[in-house]
Design an enzyme around this catalytic site. Structure first.
Site, short mmCIF file in Angstrom:
data_model
loop_
_atom_site.label_atom_id
_atom_site.label_comp_id
_atom_site.label_asym_id
_atom_site.label_seq_id
_atom_site.Cartn_x
_atom_site.Cartn_y
_atom_site.Cartn_z
N GLU A 204 0.31 23.19 -29.13
CA GLU A 204 0.38 24.24 -29.90
C GLU A 204 2.13 24.48 -30.17
O GLU A 204 2.89 24.13 -29.29
CB GLU A 204 -0.08 25.61 -29.62
N CYS A 392 -3.01 30.31 -31.81
CA CYS A 392 -2.79 31.07 -32.96
C CYS A 392 -2.13 30.49 -34.33
O CYS A 392 -2.26 31.09 -35.27
CB CYS A 392 -2.07 32.46 -32.64
N ASN A 528 -10.28 30.12 -33.50
CA ASN A 528 -9.47 30.40 -32.39
C ASN A 528 -9.51 31.61 -31.88
O ASN A 528 -9.02 32.59 -32.71
CB ASN A 528 -8.07 29.90 -32.48
N GLU A 529 -10.17 32.22 -30.97
CA GLU A 529 -10.37 33.21 -30.15
C GLU A 529 -10.43 34.41 -31.12
O GLU A 529 -9.78 35.44 -31.10
CB GLU A 529 -9.33 33.52 -28.90
O1 AHR Z 1 -1.44 29.93 -25.78
C1 AHR Z 1 -0.69 31.06 -26.39
C2 AHR Z 1 -1.61 31.70 -27.15
O2 AHR Z 1 -2.53 32.49 -26.59
C3 AHR Z 1 -2.26 30.96 -28.25
O3 AHR Z 1 -1.65 30.86 -29.41
C4 AHR Z 1 -3.62 31.94 -28.59
O4 AHR Z 1 -4.75 31.20 -28.88
C5 AHR Z 1 -3.69 32.72 -27.16
O5 AHR Z 1 -3.61 34.14 -27.67
#
Ligand code: AHR
Length: 796
Positions: A204, A392, A528-529
């Site tokens: 990321e 995120c 994503n989550e």
């Molecule tokens: O890994 C850091 C963050 O943690 C990621 O962007 C997100 O998916 C999670 O909340």
């Protein structure tokens, strides 16, 4: 009012008082009373519900919580102000006040429509709880409800106490323990297939992982697109200085509509770019300089050291005309860790944009490629897949910030820069093409994650969307329905871009970028989550159905929220089961103690159905250090993940990269600055598992001559087979050595030669390194040091 009709059995009526705190910071708590005057906090003030509205941290508040019970639904409702001005209200439901459905958020005048008409509401009250007067609401209930709340909180507190166990207390916990011994008995004939791509990486752009990190570009703000929307102190000239003459930012006649700003120079003038904390360059290596320019005359470019010494220079004769790209190669005459790039313009008017300085010595020598040392550090982990672009970053901070893959491919000057949810700038020079190329270069599967038509539920941007003619307010908005067809097409286009023939519409974009052969995409993550709300579900279903229909060959990876339990986890899994989603992405950042006490987490997951991608996990100690305490806890847990490799298909530690001095999150796996790489001990664990994985799991029994649960849960054993190699991992998370004999049934192992790699250290060690040797098995038992991961390989 007869409350007993709510509950079965003959039960006594009690008063339940619920309260938050005036500043909204506290969770929903309860107190009970038999007579309405003496109040006892339930489970000593345990928080039964927290708000999920608003950005991370202080943004999530619960003001004025109200509570009521619907007889027709058999459900409790709680509703509260999420902001102190009362403009946005949250509504949550629960059958028992313990397990909650996902929260929903509404405008003040609309939330009442979402409460059932038969709701029996608690009345405003104040009560002295634990010596403090609290304002809240009270309602009559029967005692079983309070008993249940107490029991639930007690179970949760007991779990929390175990989870909070830390190596700090090992001296007391294991007082008198000097050694633990046992027998490891493998059952070769009971082997089972497990995923052959279990270990991977999660990339990321967080902590300056991409621009200024893995992406090898040395010029910061090469596109003049930095803005105060990204960081308050930034503007289009960030990282640039005018050394002489005049220059200013313009948006007149841009190089490309996606890249509106450029620099207009009135020469003679000179400007300089300082890179990210300087530029690190090496003597004798080639650096490709390029820029787009308009004007006429001889422009000089030079790399200079902090003392003004010129390390390399070149001149370009620019001809009059429209935007044209000019290039030169700069070869420094000395190493420099803090160089800068200067441009000198002669008399006249010039415009410049996309000013780039790129090392030729990138990973695999790719143009527009990756920083070699960092990419090699990743490749050394032997990741079987790479997830990108987040996290995120994938679903973004608000609808306009969702990561659109199309804006990240094509000519660099046409890519759409994007504000990063972590508050900095993404040039997206490292875009989908480069991610896929990297995957191919290291033999890893690509796992792109696309937003499910909703942004991050922690977005700082509260907005709204229209649903059933109601305007709902909340941080998780969704793409308007009229935009969903276009969005779904974008998702399908990605599959064509990656896998379609070079003469297909999107396959041609890939081919034009230099990759006529398909990339062979197999997995696509959707979401994503996310908060598993109606907004999410509606859009996820649409995207999922469309991908399944058009591309049944693609494995869709769904999402089940940011924790290992809770409403998003429950609802996400329910959706996965209903839709038979091939895989779901689980996330959990937990204390090392959680990993000690949850090694059975996947043991009872249903086989042959939806599989797990453990997409983000890490052990977080209280001081969030990357040390042996967290690393060996992760190793211990990974032995249980390998054992469940038939249901856990992939896993990846998160986050992966962090630039020293520029991080938003820690712990991280690999730190770096412009010159060096600093892999953590947690990286060593990932690397040892990645380079020693197998596609077959061989069950083995661990018989310990110690009956303490605390001891037994701190030793992990996993035996896998990779072709004809048997690989045994033994994790000892105890403060004393573990001695084990290997029992191969009737077979003698004596004389067998094994290679051994041991990672061990004191819990606070941040720089323990794996030590390799080889051993010959004899009659003696093997000794595994305190706080260690040992990998034994037998090549047959
Ligand atoms: O890994 C850091 C963050 O943690 C990621 O962007 C997100 O998916 C999670 O909340």
């Amino acid at each position: 009012m007869i409350i007993k009709t709510l509950f079965s059995g003959i039960l006594a009526a009690y008063m339940l008082f619920s309260y938050g705190s005036p500043d909204g910071k506290s969770a929903l708590r309860f107190a009970w009373s038999a007579d309405g005057s003496e109040w006892t906090p339930v489970a000593e003030g345990y928080g039964f519900l927290s708000s999920d509205f608003g950005p991370w941290g202080s943004g999530k508040r619960i003001y004025d919580p109200q509570i009521g019970y619907s007889d027709s639904e058999g459900t409790w409702y709680v509703w509260w102000k999420t902001l102190d001005d009362g403009s946005v209200w949250a509504v949550a439901k629960s059958a028992d006040l313990c397990i909650w459905k996902p929260q929903a958020y509404y405008r003040a005048d609309e939330y009442p429509k979402h409460l059932p008409s038969d709701l029996r509401k608690a009345s405003p009250a104040s009560a002295a709880v634990g010596g403090q007067t609290q304002k809240g609401v009270s309602i009559e209930v029967d005692n079983s409800l309070i008993d249940n709340l107490e029991a639930y909180a007690a179970a949760k507190n007991a779990k929390a106490a175990r989870i909070a166990e830390s190596v700090r207390d090992d001296a007391t916990r294991f007082e008198g323990l000097t050694e633990v011994s046992g027998v490891i008995t493998p059952y070769l004939s009971y082997e089972k297939r497990i995923s052959d791509h279990l270990m991977g990486i999660f990339f990321e752009d967080i902590n300056y992982g991409a621009d200024g990190g893995l992406y090898a570009e040395l010029v910061q703000n090469r596109d003049f697109e930095y803005s105060s929307g990204e960081q308050r102190t930034w503007d289009a000239m960030t990282s640039w200085k005018i050394l002489s003459g005049s220059a200013e930012i313009s948006t007149e006649k841009p190089l490309h509509a996606n890249n509106p700003h450029h620099l207009d120079i009135q020469g003679p003038a000179a400007v300089v770019n300082g890179g990210w904390d300087g530029m690190s360059v090496r003597k004798g290596e080639g650096y490709d300089f390029s820029f787009f320019v308009k004007g006429k005359g001889k422009i000089s470019v030079s790399l200079t050291g902090p003392d003004g010494s010129v390390l390399a220079s070149a001149q370009m004769k620019v001809k009059a005309g429209d935007w044209t790209k000019y290039e030169a190669v700069l070869t420094p005459t000395a190493d420099c860790s803090d160089a800068s790039l200067s441009l000198s313009f002669p008399k006249g008017a010039f415009s410049a944009d996309m000013v780039s300085l790129f090392p030729q010595n990138t990973f695999k020598g790719r143009k527009n490629g990756l920083r070699k040392d960092l990419a090699e550090t990743l490749a050394a982990m032997k990741p079987r897949f790479v997830r990108f672009p987040g996290g995120c970053v994938a679903h973004g901070n608000g609808l306009d910030n969702m990561y659109d893959w199309k804006g990240s491919v094509g000519p660099l000057e046409a890519r759409k820069p994007l504000r990063n949810i972590w508050n900095y700038h993404q040039t997206r020079g490292l875009g989908y093409y480069e991610y896929f190329q990297f995957c191919e270069d290291i033999g890893a599967l690509a796992l792109p994650v696309l937003p499910a038509g909703v942004p991050c539920q922690n977005s700082g941007i509260a907005s709204h969307y229209t649903h059933d003619n109601l305007t709902l307010y909340g941080q998780q908005e969704g793409l308007p329905m009229e935009e969903m067809d276009g969005y779904i097409q974008d998702v399908l286009d990605l599959i064509e871009w990656a896998n379609g023939p070079a003469d297909s519409k999107w396959g041609k974009v890939r081919a034009d970028a230099g990759h006529p052969e398909p990339f062979g995409l197999k997995y696509v993550g959707i979401g994503n989550e996310d908060l598993i709300s109606e907004v999410f579900e509606e859009r996820f279903r649409m995207i999922y159905d469309a991908v399944r229909k058009a591309h049944p060959e693609i494995q869709v990876v769904g999402t089940v929220g940011p924790f290992y339990e809770g409403s998003d986890y429950d609802e996400g899994w329910a959706l996965a089961r209903e839709l038979s989603i091939p895989l779901v992405d689980e996330h959990y950042y937990v204390a090392p103690g959680w990993m000690v006490w949850n090694q059975d987490f996947y043991d009872n997951y249903e086989r042959g159905k939806t599989k797990v991608y453990l997409g983000e996990y890490a052990a977080h100690t209280t001081d969030r250090k990357s040390d042996i305490e967290s690393a060996i806890a992760e190793a211990l847990y990974l032995t249980s993940v390998e054992r469940n490799g038939d249901v856990v298909d992939m896993c990846s530690y998160a986050p992966l990269l962090a630039k020293k001095g520029h991080y938003q999150w820690h712990p991280d796996l690999i730190w770096f600055d412009n010159e060096n790489i600093y892999p953590t001990v947690n990286y060593q664990v990932q690397k040892l598992f990645g380079t020693n994985s197998g596609s077959v799991y061989v069950p083995s029994e661990l018989s310990l001559f110690n009956s303490s649960e605390a001891v037994r849960n701190r030793i992990g054993v996993s035996l896998v087979r990779d072709g004809s190699s048997y690989i045994l991992k033994v994790v000892n998370y105890l403060p004393v050595p573990f001695k084990a004999t290997l029992d191969a049934g009737g077979y003698s192992l004596s004389g067998l030669r094994l290679s051994r790699t041991t990672l061990a250290g004191s819990p606070e060690s941040e720089d323990a390194a794996p030590v390799k040797d080889s051993i010959t098995l004899g009659g003696d038992s093997l000794s595994f040091p305190a706080y260690s991961l040992t990998v034994l390989r037998l090549e047959l």
